[in-house]
Design an enzyme around this catalytic site. Structure first.
Site, PDB file in Angstrom:
ATOM      1  N   HIS A 197     -22.240  35.165  19.352  1.00  0.00           N
ATOM      2  CA  HIS A 197     -21.516  34.118  20.091  1.00  0.00           C
ATOM      3  C   HIS A 197     -21.306  34.559  21.547  1.00  0.00           C
ATOM      4  CE1 HIS A 197     -17.995  31.120  20.277  1.00  0.00           C
ATOM      5  NE2 HIS A 197     -17.781  31.875  21.347  1.00  0.00           N
ATOM      6  N   GLU A 198     -20.937  35.835  21.732  1.00  0.00           N
ATOM      7  CA  GLU A 198     -20.661  36.337  23.100  1.00  0.00           C
ATOM      8  C   GLU A 198     -21.958  36.455  23.914  1.00  0.00           C
ATOM      9  OE1 GLU A 198     -17.735  36.140  23.926  1.00  0.00           O
ATOM     10  OE2 GLU A 198     -16.894  36.080  21.916  1.00  0.00           O
ATOM     11  N   HIS A 216     -22.902  33.230  25.320  1.00  0.00           N
ATOM     12  CA  HIS A 216     -22.177  32.888  26.567  1.00  0.00           C
ATOM     13  C   HIS A 216     -22.939  33.414  27.784  1.00  0.00           C
ATOM     14  CE1 HIS A 216     -18.434  30.915  25.549  1.00  0.00           C
ATOM     15  NE2 HIS A 216     -18.097  31.839  24.661  1.00  0.00           N
ATOM     16  N   GLY A 253     -13.241  38.058  20.917  1.00  0.00           N
ATOM     17  CA  GLY A 253     -14.334  38.344  21.845  1.00  0.00           C
ATOM     18  C   GLY A 253     -14.097  37.617  23.165  1.00  0.00           C
ATOM     19  N   CYS A 293     -13.766  28.988  20.057  1.00  0.00           N
ATOM     20  CA  CYS A 293     -14.120  29.520  21.381  1.00  0.00           C
ATOM     21  C   CYS A 293     -12.908  29.378  22.285  1.00  0.00           C
ATOM     22  CB  CYS A 293     -15.300  28.738  21.953  1.00  0.00           C
ATOM     23  SG  CYS A 293     -15.852  29.348  23.563  1.00  0.00           S
ATOM     24  N   LEU A 294     -12.594  30.434  23.011  1.00  0.00           N
ATOM     25  CA  LEU A 294     -11.422  30.382  23.899  1.00  0.00           C
ATOM     26  C   LEU A 294     -11.653  29.400  25.046  1.00  0.00           C
ATOM     27  CD1 LEU A 294     -10.503  34.182  23.943  1.00  0.00           C
ATOM     28  CD2 LEU A 294      -9.446  32.351  22.593  1.00  0.00           C
ATOM     29  N   GLN A 325     -16.786  33.520  31.004  1.00  0.00           N
ATOM     30  CA  GLN A 325     -15.579  32.765  30.633  1.00  0.00           C
ATOM     31  C   GLN A 325     -14.423  33.020  31.594  1.00  0.00           C
ATOM     32  OE1 GLN A 325     -15.843  34.115  26.276  1.00  0.00           O
ATOM     33  NE2 GLN A 325     -14.977  32.073  26.073  1.00  0.00           N
TER      34      GLN A 325
HETATM   35  O1  K1U Z   1     -15.926  33.891  22.997  1.00  0.00           O
HETATM   36  C1  K1U Z   1     -14.857  33.384  22.712  1.00  0.00           C
HETATM   37  O2  K1U Z   1     -14.576  32.291  23.148  1.00  0.00           O
HETATM   38  C2  K1U Z   1     -13.910  34.089  21.790  1.00  0.00           C
HETATM   39  C3  K1U Z   1     -13.970  33.586  20.357  1.00  0.00           C
HETATM   40  C4  K1U Z   1     -14.954  34.459  19.602  1.00  0.00           C
HETATM   41  C5  K1U Z   1     -15.437  33.971  18.272  1.00  0.00           C
HETATM   42  C6  K1U Z   1     -14.601  33.425  17.317  1.00  0.00           C
HETATM   43  C7  K1U Z   1     -15.093  33.029  16.093  1.00  0.00           C
HETATM   44  C8  K1U Z   1     -16.410  33.198  15.801  1.00  0.00           C
HETATM   45  C9  K1U Z   1     -17.240  33.719  16.747  1.00  0.00           C
HETATM   46  C10 K1U Z   1     -16.749  34.131  17.975  1.00  0.00           C
HETATM   47  C11 K1U Z   1     -12.576  33.685  19.771  1.00  0.00           C
HETATM   48  O3  K1U Z   1     -12.019  34.731  19.694  1.00  0.00           O
HETATM   49  S1  K1U Z   1     -11.827  32.219  19.228  1.00  0.00           S
HETATM   50  C12 K1U Z   1     -10.295  32.811  18.513  1.00  0.00           C
HETATM   51  C13 K1U Z   1     -10.442  33.422  17.183  1.00  0.00           C
HETATM   52  O4  K1U Z   1     -11.466  33.256  16.543  1.00  0.00           O
HETATM   53  C14 K1U Z   1      -9.366  34.252  16.611  1.00  0.00           C
HETATM   54  C15 K1U Z   1      -8.157  34.383  17.222  1.00  0.00           C
HETATM   55  C16 K1U Z   1      -7.162  35.179  16.669  1.00  0.00           C
HETATM   56  C17 K1U Z   1      -7.380  35.824  15.492  1.00  0.00           C
HETATM   57  C18 K1U Z   1      -8.590  35.683  14.864  1.00  0.00           C
HETATM   58  C19 K1U Z   1      -9.575  34.913  15.429  1.00  0.00           C
HETATM   59 ZN    ZN Z   2     -16.739  31.432  23.170  1.00  0.00          ZN
END
Ligand code: K1U
Ligand code: ZN
Length: 186
Positions: A150-151, A154, A59, A108-109, A64
């Site tokens: 989560h998004e 943000h 996401g 979270c990225l 972000q």
């Molecule tokens: O919003 C963001 O920062 C993105 C975030 C979204 C998220 C992850 C986990 C739970 C809720 C929301 C991410 O994508 S973090 C990376 C991640 O979870 C992932 C990366 C590669 C493969 C699978 C998952």
């Molecule tokens: Zn996030």
């Protein structure tokens, strides 16, 4: 003469955009509703998908990448080789949430390499405007429900660490300050 791929052409290359890292005041602001779907906003959505897949992530929200608007993208299909299911949501809102809760270890990225359990409604009904301008409404469960909440957080200036206790939140924030200092030096 029309310039192919030029500034006014609808054909433009996808661009990976830099992701803001916490702490950053732009991640704490409430984002503004999107009033109209311009080509620039559709391009932003495509760039966000490109940025999300490259990260990799499931996401991404416009704040972000430094854009204070209510736009999110997501694709929670994680299996290697599976058909991607990208979703672009302008002005998303949760219109109903289940009483049943679900706990997921979130990342979270904007807070790289930090994970923590967050408890949220297990199912949510979400209404949004898609990239064609049509209103849509759908029910999400599992990881999709966690990710869309989560998004949307943000867009309201809320990070997953805001669900944690002050000690844990402070520890993660200190790690991020250190990471940003080291990145700035490199
Ligand atoms: O919003 C963001 O920062 C993105 C975030 C979204 C998220 C992850 C986990 C739970 C809720 C929301 C991410 O994508 S973090 C990376 C991640 O979870 C992932 C990366 C590669 C493969 C699978 C998952
Ligand atoms: Zn996030």
């Amino acid at each position: 003469m029309a310039l192919r791929g030029g500034a006014r052409s609808p054909i433009s290359a996808l661009m990976k955009r830099p992701i803001l890292i916490h702490p950053d005041p732009r991640l704490k602001k409430v984002a503004a509703p999107v009033a109209d779907l311009s080509d620039a906003r559709r391009q932003l959505a495509r760039d966000m998908l490109e940025t999300m897949y490259a990260a990799p992530g499931i996401g991404l929200a416009a704040p972000q990448v430094g854009v204070p608007e209510r736009l999110i993208v997501l694709d929670c299909v994680k299996e290697e080789g599976a058909e991607p299911q990208p979703l672009v949501m302008f002005n998303p809102e949760v219109v109903a949430a289940s009483d049943e809760l679900n706990t997921y270890e979130e990342g979270c990225l904007s807070i790289p390499e930090q994970y923590a359990d967050v408890t949220r409604p297990a199912e949510v009904q979400v209404r949004w405007i898609d990239e064609s301008g049509a209103e849509r409404e759908e029910e999400f469960g599992g990881l999709w429900a966690t990710c869309v909440q989560h998004e949307i957080d943000h867009l309201n200036g809320k990070l997953f660490i805001d669900y944690l206790g002050p000690m844990k939140r402070q520890m993660i924030t200190r790690k991020m300050v250190k990471l940003k200092r080291e990145k700035a030096k490199a």
